[in-house]
Design a protein around this motif. Sequence first.
Motif, PDB file in Angstrom:
ATOM      1  N   ILE A 172      10.537  -1.147  12.153  1.00 61.91           N
ATOM      2  CA  ILE A 172       9.608  -2.187  11.730  1.00 61.91           C
ATOM      3  C   ILE A 172      10.107  -2.978  10.532  1.00 61.91           C
ATOM      4  O   ILE A 172       9.592  -4.060  10.242  1.00 61.91           O
ATOM      5  N   GLY A 173      11.092  -2.453   9.779  1.00 59.61           N
ATOM      6  CA  GLY A 173      11.674  -3.190   8.667  1.00 59.61           C
ATOM      7  C   GLY A 173      10.735  -3.351   7.488  1.00 59.61           C
ATOM      8  O   GLY A 173       9.631  -2.813   7.455  1.00 59.61           O
ATOM      9  N   PHE A 174      11.179  -4.132   6.482  1.00 62.49           N
ATOM     10  CA  PHE A 174      10.385  -4.360   5.283  1.00 62.49           C
ATOM     11  C   PHE A 174       9.029  -4.992   5.601  1.00 62.49           C
ATOM     12  O   PHE A 174       8.006  -4.630   5.038  1.00 62.49           O
ATOM     13  N   ALA A 175       9.038  -5.951   6.519  1.00 62.26           N
ATOM     14  CA  ALA A 175       7.797  -6.648   6.851  1.00 62.26           C
ATOM     15  C   ALA A 175       6.772  -5.697   7.456  1.00 62.26           C
ATOM     16  O   ALA A 175       5.568  -5.771   7.150  1.00 62.26           O
ATOM     17  N   GLY A 176       7.238  -4.803   8.295  1.00 62.06           N
ATOM     18  CA  GLY A 176       6.346  -3.826   8.905  1.00 62.06           C
ATOM     19  C   GLY A 176       5.772  -2.864   7.881  1.00 62.06           C
ATOM     20  O   GLY A 176       4.593  -2.501   7.936  1.00 62.06           O
ATOM     21  N   VAL A 177       6.603  -2.440   6.948  1.00 58.27           N
ATOM     22  CA  VAL A 177       6.136  -1.542   5.887  1.00 58.27           C
ATOM     23  C   VAL A 177       5.110  -2.256   5.014  1.00 58.27           C
ATOM     24  O   VAL A 177       4.082  -1.679   4.638  1.00 58.27           O
ATOM     25  N   ALA A 178       5.388  -3.505   4.688  1.00 56.20           N
ATOM     26  CA  ALA A 178       4.448  -4.284   3.883  1.00 56.20           C
ATOM     27  C   ALA A 178       3.093  -4.377   4.575  1.00 56.20           C
ATOM     28  O   ALA A 178       2.032  -4.198   3.945  1.00 56.20           O
ATOM     29  N   LEU A 179       3.117  -4.644   5.863  1.00 56.31           N
ATOM     30  CA  LEU A 179       1.873  -4.739   6.620  1.00 56.31           C
ATOM     31  C   LEU A 179       1.159  -3.393   6.668  1.00 56.31           C
ATOM     32  O   LEU A 179      -0.074  -3.332   6.563  1.00 56.31           O
ATOM     33  N   ALA A 180       1.920  -2.325   6.808  1.00 57.51           N
ATOM     34  CA  ALA A 180       1.317  -0.990   6.874  1.00 57.51           C
ATOM     35  C   ALA A 180       0.558  -0.659   5.592  1.00 57.51           C
ATOM     36  O   ALA A 180      -0.567  -0.137   5.639  1.00 57.51           O
ATOM     37  N   PHE A 181       1.148  -0.961   4.445  1.00 52.08           N
ATOM     38  CA  PHE A 181       0.444  -0.701   3.183  1.00 52.08           C
ATOM     39  C   PHE A 181      -0.840  -1.524   3.098  1.00 52.08           C
ATOM     40  O   PHE A 181      -1.881  -1.027   2.671  1.00 52.08           O
ATOM     41  N   GLY A 182      -0.756  -2.785   3.511  1.00 53.13           N
ATOM     42  CA  GLY A 182      -1.945  -3.613   3.498  1.00 53.13           C
ATOM     43  C   GLY A 182      -3.026  -3.084   4.417  1.00 53.13           C
ATOM     44  O   GLY A 182      -4.216  -3.074   4.072  1.00 53.13           O
ATOM     45  N   LEU A 183      -2.627  -2.595   5.583  1.00 49.34           N
ATOM     46  CA  LEU A 183      -3.584  -2.075   6.548  1.00 49.34           C
ATOM     47  C   LEU A 183      -4.246  -0.785   6.070  1.00 49.34           C
ATOM     48  O   LEU A 183      -5.423  -0.540   6.374  1.00 49.34           O
ATOM     49  N   THR A 184      -3.513   0.041   5.334  1.00 50.09           N
ATOM     50  CA  THR A 184      -4.132   1.280   4.837  1.00 50.09           C
ATOM     51  C   THR A 184      -5.281   0.953   3.889  1.00 50.09           C
ATOM     52  O   THR A 184      -6.357   1.562   3.969  1.00 50.09           O
ATOM     53  N   VAL A 185      -5.054  -0.012   3.010  1.00 44.73           N
ATOM     54  CA  VAL A 185      -6.104  -0.382   2.062  1.00 44.73           C
ATOM     55  C   VAL A 185      -7.245  -1.091   2.785  1.00 44.73           C
ATOM     56  O   VAL A 185      -8.431  -0.829   2.513  1.00 44.73           O
ATOM     57  N   LEU A 186      -6.921  -1.988   3.691  1.00 43.53           N
ATOM     58  CA  LEU A 186      -7.953  -2.712   4.433  1.00 43.53           C
ATOM     59  C   LEU A 186      -8.855  -1.745   5.201  1.00 43.53           C
ATOM     60  O   LEU A 186     -10.096  -1.833   5.122  1.00 43.53           O
ATOM     61  N   THR A 187      -8.255  -0.822   5.932  1.00 46.56           N
ATOM     62  CA  THR A 187      -9.051   0.087   6.756  1.00 46.56           C
ATOM     63  C   THR A 187      -9.898   1.027   5.906  1.00 46.56           C
ATOM     64  O   THR A 187     -11.072   1.269   6.219  1.00 46.56           O
ATOM     65  N   MET A 188      -9.342   1.561   4.843  1.00 50.65           N
ATOM     66  CA  MET A 188     -10.111   2.476   4.015  1.00 50.65           C
ATOM     67  C   MET A 188     -11.143   1.759   3.150  1.00 50.65           C
ATOM     68  O   MET A 188     -12.183   2.326   2.809  1.00 50.65           O
ATOM     69  N   ALA A 189     -10.870   0.523   2.796  1.00 56.51           N
ATOM     70  CA  ALA A 189     -11.866  -0.244   2.042  1.00 56.51           C
ATOM     71  C   ALA A 189     -13.114  -0.449   2.892  1.00 56.51           C
ATOM     72  O   ALA A 189     -14.249  -0.344   2.396  1.00 56.51           O
ATOM     73  N   TYR A 190     -12.917  -0.714   4.185  1.00 59.44           N
ATOM     74  CA  TYR A 190     -14.061  -0.830   5.082  1.00 59.44           C
ATOM     75  C   TYR A 190     -14.707   0.534   5.347  1.00 59.44           C
ATOM     76  O   TYR A 190     -15.931   0.638   5.479  1.00 59.44           O
ATOM     77  N   ALA A 191     -13.879   1.581   5.428  1.00 59.23           N
ATOM     78  CA  ALA A 191     -14.395   2.903   5.782  1.00 59.23           C
ATOM     79  C   ALA A 191     -15.187   3.561   4.653  1.00 59.23           C
ATOM     80  O   ALA A 191     -16.267   4.111   4.882  1.00 59.23           O
ATOM     81  N   VAL A 192     -14.646   3.517   3.432  1.00 58.44           N
ATOM     82  CA  VAL A 192     -15.296   4.251   2.332  1.00 58.44           C
ATOM     83  C   VAL A 192     -15.496   3.408   1.081  1.00 58.44           C
ATOM     84  O   VAL A 192     -15.941   3.925   0.058  1.00 58.44           O
ATOM     85  N   GLY A 205     -13.630   1.831  -3.342  1.00 59.81           N
ATOM     86  CA  GLY A 205     -12.337   1.639  -2.689  1.00 59.81           C
ATOM     87  C   GLY A 205     -11.197   1.311  -3.627  1.00 59.81           C
ATOM     88  O   GLY A 205     -10.465   0.348  -3.399  1.00 59.81           O
ATOM     89  N   HIS A 206     -11.004   2.120  -4.666  1.00 58.24           N
ATOM     90  CA  HIS A 206      -9.910   1.863  -5.611  1.00 58.24           C
ATOM     91  C   HIS A 206      -8.580   2.361  -5.047  1.00 58.24           C
ATOM     92  O   HIS A 206      -7.617   1.601  -4.969  1.00 58.24           O
ATOM     93  N   PHE A 207      -8.481   3.657  -4.765  1.00 53.69           N
ATOM     94  CA  PHE A 207      -7.290   4.309  -4.200  1.00 53.69           C
ATOM     95  C   PHE A 207      -6.046   4.095  -5.064  1.00 53.69           C
ATOM     96  O   PHE A 207      -4.914   4.142  -4.568  1.00 53.69           O
ATOM     97  N   ASN A 208      -6.241   3.889  -6.348  1.00 50.65           N
ATOM     98  CA  ASN A 208      -5.132   3.469  -7.204  1.00 50.65           C
ATOM     99  C   ASN A 208      -5.580   3.540  -8.664  1.00 50.65           C
ATOM    100  O   ASN A 208      -6.537   2.856  -9.039  1.00 50.65           O
TER     101      ASN A 208
END
Length: 231
Positions: A36-56, A62-65
């Motif tokens: 997936i390369g750098f772009a895929g990794v970048a998207l993955a990090f964004g998706l983790t925050v997006l999904t968990m921000a909606y979930a919890v 939703g800080h996680f940081n």
Amino acid sequence: MTLGKKLGAEFFGTFWLVLGGCGSAVLAAGFPDLGIGFAGVALAFGLTVLTMAYAVGHISGGHFNPAVSLGLWSAGKFSTKELAPYIASQVVGGTLGAFVLYMIATGKAGFEVGGFASNGYGELSPGKYNLTSVFLTEVVMTFMFLFIILGVTDKAAPKGFAPLAIGLGLTLIHLVSIPVSNTSVNPARSTAAALFADTAALSQLWIFWVAPIAGAILAGLVWKFFATSDA
């Protein structure tokens, strides 16, 4: 919401951020040659925050940081008494995420731990950027991340879209800064990966606490100017 539930939400949110984000880098970025390369990794990090921000996000914010918690605190939007428990939950959750990732990754014959998606400068920077470049990148990127968070969660902002803006913002931050520092903007994420890396990542970990926290606190202070009513 009780503090226990808030801490549980932060724990699982940071667990998913590290497992999903760092997991994409360790397991999928170059697999085998068409990863997936750098772009895929970048998207993955964004998706983790997006999904968990909606979930919890409705449970804990939703800080996680740790930098996010401190940035919100500096803006007057987070309680001092909850700072330490939040940060502890984030670090523990992130570390467990890295441990699960480590157990999965080492199940492949010939796997080499290497940097394990850790952050670094100099020889540990993907693009071999020096300490000054990495420090500046982490301060500015975390500043912008907090500025986005504070803006889209403001009571005057459109409702329901904050997780999208935050997730996309984090994706953009990774697209810019992965080559420089492998992107931290999150001390819990940096700590979790460094604990398992087979490099000198732990000796450089300090900068990935100092720089993101500095950028986050500065963003909180600056946001107070924009949030002050002109009336």
